[in-house]
Design a protein around this motif. Sequence first.
Motif, short mmCIF file in Angstrom:
data_model
loop_
_atom_site.label_atom_id
_atom_site.label_comp_id
_atom_site.label_asym_id
_atom_site.label_seq_id
_atom_site.Cartn_x
_atom_site.Cartn_y
_atom_site.Cartn_z
N GLU A 159 0.81 -1.22 0.00
CA GLU A 159 0.00 0.00 0.00
C GLU A 159 0.85 1.27 0.00
N VAL A 160 2.06 1.21 0.55
CA VAL A 160 2.88 2.42 0.67
C VAL A 160 3.58 2.77 -0.65
N ILE A 161 3.51 1.87 -1.63
CA ILE A 161 4.25 2.09 -2.88
C ILE A 161 3.42 2.95 -3.84
N ASN A 162 4.08 3.97 -4.37
CA ASN A 162 3.51 4.84 -5.40
C ASN A 162 4.41 4.77 -6.64
N ALA A 163 4.09 5.58 -7.63
CA ALA A 163 4.89 5.60 -8.85
C ALA A 163 5.14 7.04 -9.29
N LEU A 164 6.39 7.31 -9.68
CA LEU A 164 6.72 8.57 -10.31
C LEU A 164 6.77 8.29 -11.81
N VAL A 165 5.85 8.91 -12.55
CA VAL A 165 5.73 8.67 -13.98
C VAL A 165 6.29 9.88 -14.72
N TYR A 166 7.29 9.63 -15.53
CA TYR A 166 7.87 10.68 -16.37
C TYR A 166 7.42 10.44 -17.79
N LEU A 167 6.65 11.38 -18.33
CA LEU A 167 6.18 11.29 -19.71
C LEU A 167 7.22 11.92 -20.61
N THR A 168 7.81 11.11 -21.47
CA THR A 168 8.87 11.62 -22.34
C THR A 168 8.29 12.61 -23.35
N LYS A 169 9.12 13.47 -23.86
CA LYS A 169 8.69 14.41 -24.88
C LYS A 169 8.48 13.64 -26.17
N ASP A 170 7.24 13.55 -26.61
CA ASP A 170 6.90 12.70 -27.75
C ASP A 170 7.25 13.38 -29.06
N SER A 261 7.58 9.60 0.02
CA SER A 261 8.73 10.40 0.45
C SER A 261 9.92 10.22 -0.49
N GLU A 262 10.22 8.98 -0.84
CA GLU A 262 11.34 8.70 -1.74
C GLU A 262 11.14 9.36 -3.10
N LEU A 263 9.93 9.24 -3.61
CA LEU A 263 9.67 9.76 -4.95
C LEU A 263 9.62 11.28 -4.98
N ASN A 264 9.21 11.89 -3.88
CA ASN A 264 9.28 13.36 -3.81
C ASN A 264 10.73 13.83 -3.85
N GLN A 265 11.61 13.08 -3.17
CA GLN A 265 13.04 13.42 -3.22
C GLN A 265 13.58 13.28 -4.65
N LEU A 266 13.19 12.19 -5.30
CA LEU A 266 13.65 11.96 -6.66
C LEU A 266 13.11 13.04 -7.60
N ARG A 267 11.86 13.39 -7.46
CA ARG A 267 11.29 14.42 -8.31
C ARG A 267 11.99 15.76 -8.11
N ASP A 268 12.32 16.08 -6.86
CA ASP A 268 13.04 17.33 -6.60
C ASP A 268 14.38 17.35 -7.31
N ARG A 269 15.09 16.23 -7.26
CA ARG A 269 16.38 16.14 -7.95
C ARG A 269 16.23 16.30 -9.46
N LEU A 270 15.25 15.61 -10.00
CA LEU A 270 15.06 15.62 -11.45
C LEU A 270 14.58 16.98 -11.94
N ASN A 271 13.88 17.71 -11.10
CA ASN A 271 13.41 19.04 -11.49
C ASN A 271 14.56 20.01 -11.72
#
Length: 294
Positions: A159-170, A261-271
């Motif tokens: 239940e704690v697992i989410n997904a960070l989805v990055y949509l590539t530039k098509d 929490s993990e994915l928010n950290q990853l998104r911050d880095r990727l931003n």
Amino acid sequence: MISLDKKIIIRVPATSTGIGAGINSIGIAFGLYYTVIVEEEMQHWQVNHALGDDVPNDENNIIVQTILKVDPTIKPHQLTVMSDVPIGRGLGSSTTAIVAGIKIANALGELDLSLDDEINIGSKIEGHADGVASALLGDITVSYFNGEMATTVKTKIPEVINALVYLTKDDGSDKAIYKNQVSSVDAVKASSATNVLVASLMSNEWTKATEMMENDAIYTDNIYEVVPELETIRKQAHELGIYGTFLNQSHRCVITFGTESELNQLRDRLNFGKLDGVMRLIKVDHSGATVRGE
């Protein structure tokens, strides 16, 4: 049983396929939804939507085509579609429409189809079972389809697992992300990784499962040149101790599993990087398609 005097509301989750080496066999459902309201009977089919001019609003709509494939005797109705599933981005926009059509046909035609029946019908339409099965059942599904009959097993994602989805530039191109020919060595690696992936999911060993999702034995050797975002996201994720980044089978999105929490950290880095696509943090859908009347 839903009264046919009431509106019928179908809600279908987005899906993704191509997890690890599980081509056309492993699918997952996400918390983005395609909703169809079945309204009054009409002289002709009318599909109201805001999905763009390329999506038909008459009997040529994929929902209506699916309904009539399941039961050609069903009379025309007005349908209203609301969707937050992006079209043509690898999250199963066409699959959601097909599943909605099957559910509508089942309700209007009073067919009493089982979930297995619905998976078989959808698999024949799609040509494979992975996306259809996960849309109908939710969570992760593992399927085998021989062209006539699908066999599917569902397993739960924590239940704690989410997904960070990055949509590539098509860029509109049809990129080749898999090898045209796979050596016996790579075939064994891919098969072994998929076996361990499925076994890990079934035994709730999430860490092992995410490692197997990154097995690239069947990707083309220059996959990081074809989809450079995959390498960028994996590198940043690994530095944070996050594994489970894979390239969707359509090549149009890169997906990473983790806690919020993990994915928010990853998104911050990727931003702070040079990625020019769109990132969305979404939940896993655990229930699959639903039907209700009001």
